[in-house]
Design an enzyme around this catalytic site. Structure first.
Site, mmCIF file in Angstrom:
data_model
loop_
_atom_site.group_PDB
_atom_site.id
_atom_site.type_symbol
_atom_site.label_atom_id
_atom_site.label_comp_id
_atom_site.label_asym_id
_atom_site.label_seq_id
_atom_site.Cartn_x
_atom_site.Cartn_y
_atom_site.Cartn_z
ATOM 1 N N ASP A 1 -14.239 -1.669 3.206
ATOM 2 C CA ASP A 1 -13.347 -1.841 4.347
ATOM 3 C C ASP A 1 -14.090 -1.299 5.573
ATOM 4 O O ASP A 1 -14.769 -2.051 6.292
ATOM 5 C CB ASP A 1 -12.043 -1.073 4.060
ATOM 6 C CG ASP A 1 -11.022 -1.130 5.187
ATOM 7 O OD1 ASP A 1 -11.335 -1.687 6.252
ATOM 8 O OD2 ASP A 1 -9.905 -0.597 5.016
ATOM 9 N N LYS B 1 -9.838 -6.743 8.289
ATOM 10 C CA LYS B 1 -8.737 -6.414 9.205
ATOM 11 C C LYS B 1 -9.114 -6.964 10.567
ATOM 12 O O LYS B 1 -10.005 -6.426 11.228
ATOM 13 C CB LYS B 1 -8.563 -4.905 9.290
ATOM 14 C CG LYS B 1 -8.070 -4.282 7.999
ATOM 15 C CD LYS B 1 -8.176 -2.788 8.052
ATOM 16 C CE LYS B 1 -7.503 -2.135 6.856
ATOM 17 N NZ LYS B 1 -7.928 -0.724 6.709
ATOM 18 N N GLY C 1 -4.207 -4.327 6.198
ATOM 19 C CA GLY C 1 -3.176 -4.023 7.187
ATOM 20 C C GLY C 1 -3.416 -2.676 7.828
ATOM 21 O O GLY C 1 -4.101 -1.817 7.263
ATOM 22 N N LYS D 1 -1.347 -0.860 -4.138
ATOM 23 C CA LYS D 1 -2.561 -0.103 -3.807
ATOM 24 C C LYS D 1 -2.168 1.338 -3.531
ATOM 25 O O LYS D 1 -1.335 1.599 -2.658
ATOM 26 C CB LYS D 1 -3.224 -0.732 -2.574
ATOM 27 C CG LYS D 1 -4.528 -0.075 -2.186
ATOM 28 C CD LYS D 1 -5.241 -0.874 -1.104
ATOM 29 C CE LYS D 1 -5.099 -0.197 0.243
ATOM 30 N NZ LYS D 1 -5.871 -0.884 1.294
ATOM 31 N N GLU E 1 -11.383 0.873 -3.429
ATOM 32 C CA GLU E 1 -11.723 0.567 -2.036
ATOM 33 C C GLU E 1 -12.302 1.787 -1.320
ATOM 34 O O GLU E 1 -11.715 2.872 -1.339
ATOM 35 C CB GLU E 1 -10.448 0.095 -1.322
ATOM 36 C CG GLU E 1 -10.644 -0.279 0.136
ATOM 37 C CD GLU E 1 -9.380 -0.920 0.721
ATOM 38 O OE1 GLU E 1 -8.517 -1.382 -0.059
ATOM 39 O OE2 GLU E 1 -9.253 -0.926 1.950
ATOM 40 N N LYS F 1 -3.096 5.075 -2.221
ATOM 41 C CA LYS F 1 -4.045 5.860 -1.447
ATOM 42 C C LYS F 1 -4.439 7.056 -2.311
ATOM 43 O O LYS F 1 -3.564 7.717 -2.891
ATOM 44 C CB LYS F 1 -3.404 6.333 -0.142
ATOM 45 C CG LYS F 1 -3.134 5.192 0.849
ATOM 46 C CD LYS F 1 -4.434 4.631 1.426
ATOM 47 C CE LYS F 1 -4.154 3.617 2.539
ATOM 48 N NZ LYS F 1 -5.395 3.067 3.118
ATOM 49 N N ASP G 1 -7.397 3.090 -2.831
ATOM 50 C CA ASP G 1 -8.148 3.136 -1.572
ATOM 51 C C ASP G 1 -8.311 4.599 -1.158
ATOM 52 O O ASP G 1 -7.324 5.321 -1.040
ATOM 53 C CB ASP G 1 -7.376 2.369 -0.484
ATOM 54 C CG ASP G 1 -8.111 2.328 0.850
ATOM 55 O OD1 ASP G 1 -9.285 2.759 0.913
ATOM 56 O OD2 ASP G 1 -7.511 1.852 1.839
ATOM 57 N N SER H 1 0.858 -1.178 0.000
ATOM 58 C CA SER H 1 0.000 0.000 0.000
ATOM 59 C C SER H 1 0.901 1.238 0.000
ATOM 60 O O SER H 1 1.791 1.351 0.834
ATOM 61 C CB SER H 1 -0.874 -0.056 1.257
ATOM 62 O OG SER H 1 -1.641 1.108 1.364
HETATM 63 MG MG LIG Z 1 -8.798 0.609 3.399
#
Ligand SMILES: [Mg+2]
Length: 376
Positions: free
Chosen positions: A240, A264, A292, A162, A215, A164, A189, A136
């Protein structure tokens, strides 16, 4: 299992580099580490994912400490418990605080597995020897810096990245990364950063640049907007923060708002709930994967054990230890292996032990709890 005492340490660890998401920047991580001492002589270990401030969720280090101190540890120390899920039932009347409950439940799972001389992965029903992982990547200072960071991770061996994203940091960085790495498995995400009016715009750039998964673009209660984004798209819509328990998952499945589930364990109340959520999602043909939360090697070991279960089919956000921390607090740091994978520890319990010197260096507070109520 009879727990004779519990030690709650508060640690502070510097991150390799600041991690920026749509809700803030983290440079150092504050965390609670729980060690249970069983009558058997075995120990159970887990870390709490609550952050210093309640930005990602309503829980924080202080609320988790209060919950453990006031309710969860006294209950655990008062009576024997047969299984981790039995404990969850015992504290089930206490509302909320899933991160605080998770650290107690996960430490119990470690103790439970160690007392049975089996690995946590085995105890949970995991079969994989290695689990596929991705990385990520936080929001960067500039697009060229991001492209370079992604390139570094690909060189390290990661195959799924991934990014952000947030309004103003989305289409341009995604386009640049896609152009630089045409074959990359690219996820994004947003951590709830978008207004629901952004459905059309997100769908456009995500489809155009081959984003495999989007996400949590909208607030956790905006199930309908996620359903709209999920309709007939070329990418998966992953939830999530919206999925907090079985009821919220069932609601999202029923409304077709989800095509991938980020589980998670530290956020949803532990490993028992995580396993149940992934099973329910699989029943609706929705793939699950382990997310994570900047865990140290302790939380990482729990996550890797969970990801070894058959219902976790997408690459986890469980990168190698050195992705996050300069020094690990466990004896066997996780290294990235062939095929973008981490090895599932095979020793008893979570399969790793603490490096006392590293823990001592990071320790800011410590308290020992005993059944009589006497505390040191
Ligand atoms: Mg997330």
């Amino acid at each position: 299992m009879q727990v004779l005492s519990a030690q709650l340490d508060e640690l502070e660890l510097p991150l390799v580099e600041p991690f920026e998401t749509s809700f803030g920047v983290e440079k150092r991580r504050r965390l609670l580490l729980l060690t249970l001492h069983g009558r058997s002589g075995e120990e159970g270990l887990a870390e709490c994912v609550a952050a210093r401030d309640p930005l990602y969720s309503s829980e924080a280090v202080e609320t988790a400490r209060w919950m453990l101190h006031r309710y969860l540890l006294p209950d655990l120390l008062r009576r024997e418990v047969a299984t981790p899920s039995e404990f969850l039932g015992r504290v089930g009347t206490l509302r909320g605080h899933p991160m605080a409950k998770a650290v107690a439940e996960m430490a119990l799972w470690d103790l439970y597995a160690r007392e049975h001389r089996r690995s946590l992965a085995e105890m949970l029903g995991g079969r994989k020897r290695r689990v596929e992982v991705g990385v990520s990547v936080g929001i960067q200072g500039s697009v060229p810096t991001l492209v370079q960071r992604v390139g570094d991770y690909l060189e390290d061996g990661y195959r799924r990245v991934k990014l952000k994203v947030r309004p103003g940091w989305d289409e341009e960085p995604v386009r640049a990364v896609r152009r630089a790495y045409p074959d990359l498995r690219l996820w994004v995400d947003a951590n709830q950063a978008y207004p629901t009016s952004a459905v059309g715009a997100i769908a456009r750039w995500a489809s155009r640049y081959g984003v495999e998964q989007v996400e949590q673009p909208f607030a956790e209660h905006e199930v309908e907007a996620h359903a709209l984004l999920n309709r007939g798209r070329t990418f998966r819509v992953c939830l999530d923060e919206s999925v907090v328990d079985r009821a919220s998952l069932d609601d999202a499945l029923e409304r077709r708002a989800i095509s991938s589930l980020n589980v998670k364990p530290g956020r949803v109340g532990g490993l028992t709930v995580s396993r149940e959520l992934a099973q329910a999602a699989a029943g609706a043909r929705v793939p699950a994967w382990v997310g994570g939360m900047l865990e140290t090697g302790v939380g990482r070991a729990h996550g890797v054990a969970l990801a070894s279960l058959p219902n976790f089919t997408l690459p986890a956000d469980l990168s190698a230890s050195r992705r996050y921390y300069l020094t690990e607090i466990i004896d066997r740091p996780f290294d990235l292996g062939a095929g973008s994978t981490l090895a599932v520890p095979r020793g008893p319990g979570i399969g790793v032990t603490l490096v006392d010197r590293a823990v001592a260096k990071a320790r800011r507070r410590s308290r020992i709890f005993r059944p009589s109520g006497s505390r040191l």
